[in-house]
Design a protein around this motif. Structure first.
Motif, PDB file in Angstrom:
ATOM      1  N   ASN A 191       0.825  -1.214   0.000  1.00  0.00           N
ATOM      2  CA  ASN A 191       0.000   0.000   0.000  1.00  0.00           C
ATOM      3  C   ASN A 191       0.857   1.261   0.000  1.00  0.00           C
ATOM      4  O   ASN A 191       0.520   2.242  -0.660  1.00  0.00           O
ATOM      5  CB  ASN A 191      -0.957   0.001   1.189  1.00  0.00           C
ATOM      6  N   VAL A 192       1.951   1.236   0.736  1.00  0.00           N
ATOM      7  CA  VAL A 192       2.871   2.382   0.753  1.00  0.00           C
ATOM      8  C   VAL A 192       3.475   2.566  -0.639  1.00  0.00           C
ATOM      9  O   VAL A 192       3.555   3.684  -1.147  1.00  0.00           O
ATOM     10  CB  VAL A 192       3.965   2.200   1.828  1.00  0.00           C
ATOM     11  N   ILE A 193       3.880   1.461  -1.269  1.00  0.00           N
ATOM     12  CA  ILE A 193       4.426   1.522  -2.631  1.00  0.00           C
ATOM     13  C   ILE A 193       3.393   2.133  -3.583  1.00  0.00           C
ATOM     14  O   ILE A 193       3.727   2.974  -4.417  1.00  0.00           O
ATOM     15  CB  ILE A 193       4.844   0.113  -3.116  1.00  0.00           C
ATOM     16  N   ALA A 194       2.140   1.706  -3.460  1.00  0.00           N
ATOM     17  CA  ALA A 194       1.084   2.229  -4.335  1.00  0.00           C
ATOM     18  C   ALA A 194       0.919   3.740  -4.159  1.00  0.00           C
ATOM     19  O   ALA A 194       0.738   4.467  -5.148  1.00  0.00           O
ATOM     20  CB  ALA A 194      -0.235   1.515  -4.055  1.00  0.00           C
ATOM     21  N   ILE A 195       1.001   4.220  -2.928  1.00  0.00           N
ATOM     22  CA  ILE A 195       0.880   5.658  -2.664  1.00  0.00           C
ATOM     23  C   ILE A 195       2.050   6.408  -3.292  1.00  0.00           C
ATOM     24  O   ILE A 195       1.873   7.444  -3.933  1.00  0.00           O
ATOM     25  CB  ILE A 195       0.790   5.933  -1.150  1.00  0.00           C
ATOM     26  N   ILE A 196       3.257   5.884  -3.115  1.00  0.00           N
ATOM     27  CA  ILE A 196       4.440   6.534  -3.683  1.00  0.00           C
ATOM     28  C   ILE A 196       4.324   6.586  -5.206  1.00  0.00           C
ATOM     29  O   ILE A 196       4.554   7.637  -5.818  1.00  0.00           O
ATOM     30  CB  ILE A 196       5.732   5.809  -3.253  1.00  0.00           C
ATOM     31  N   LYS A 197       3.954   5.474  -5.820  1.00  0.00           N
ATOM     32  CA  LYS A 197       3.804   5.443  -7.284  1.00  0.00           C
ATOM     33  C   LYS A 197       2.729   6.424  -7.744  1.00  0.00           C
ATOM     34  O   LYS A 197       2.879   7.086  -8.779  1.00  0.00           O
ATOM     35  CB  LYS A 197       3.471   4.029  -7.754  1.00  0.00           C
TER      36      LYS A 197
END
Length: 95
Positions: free
Chosen positions: A39-45
């Motif tokens: 989820n953190v990766i998705a936010i960063i992307k």
């Protein structure tokens, strides 16, 4: 561009030195905020995508240059020995 990094011991806040800069891993951010790393990766992307769209709409690529300097995608080896994606983020990139 994805690159590998050497693991350098981190302090209590997850900050470590990479290429002479203090960075924190997206995995550490996920842990500290009690969130799933994907989820953190998705936010960063999502934030990177927004920056790209803004650059295209304004014709100004300075935001992308800033992001490239402050947020880097790297690989780490997980518990199963497989390489996974994470982000190394400077203080400016986090803010």
């Amino acid at each position: 561009m994805t690159r590998s990094i050497k693991t350098i011991e981190r302090d209590d806040w997850g900050v470590r030195g990479v290429d002479g800069k203090a960075v924190v891993s997206s995995r550490v951010l996920a842990e500290m905020f009690d969130k799933r790393h994907d989820n953190v990766i998705a936010i960063i992307k999502s934030k990177i995508k927004e920056a790209k769209e803004e650059c295209v709409s304004t014709g100004n690529d300075s935001l992308m240059k800033f992001n490239h300097l402050k947020i880097k995608v790297v690989k780490y080896k997980d518990k199963k020995g497989e390489f996974r994606e994470e982000y190394q983020i400077t203080k400016d990139g986090f803010i």
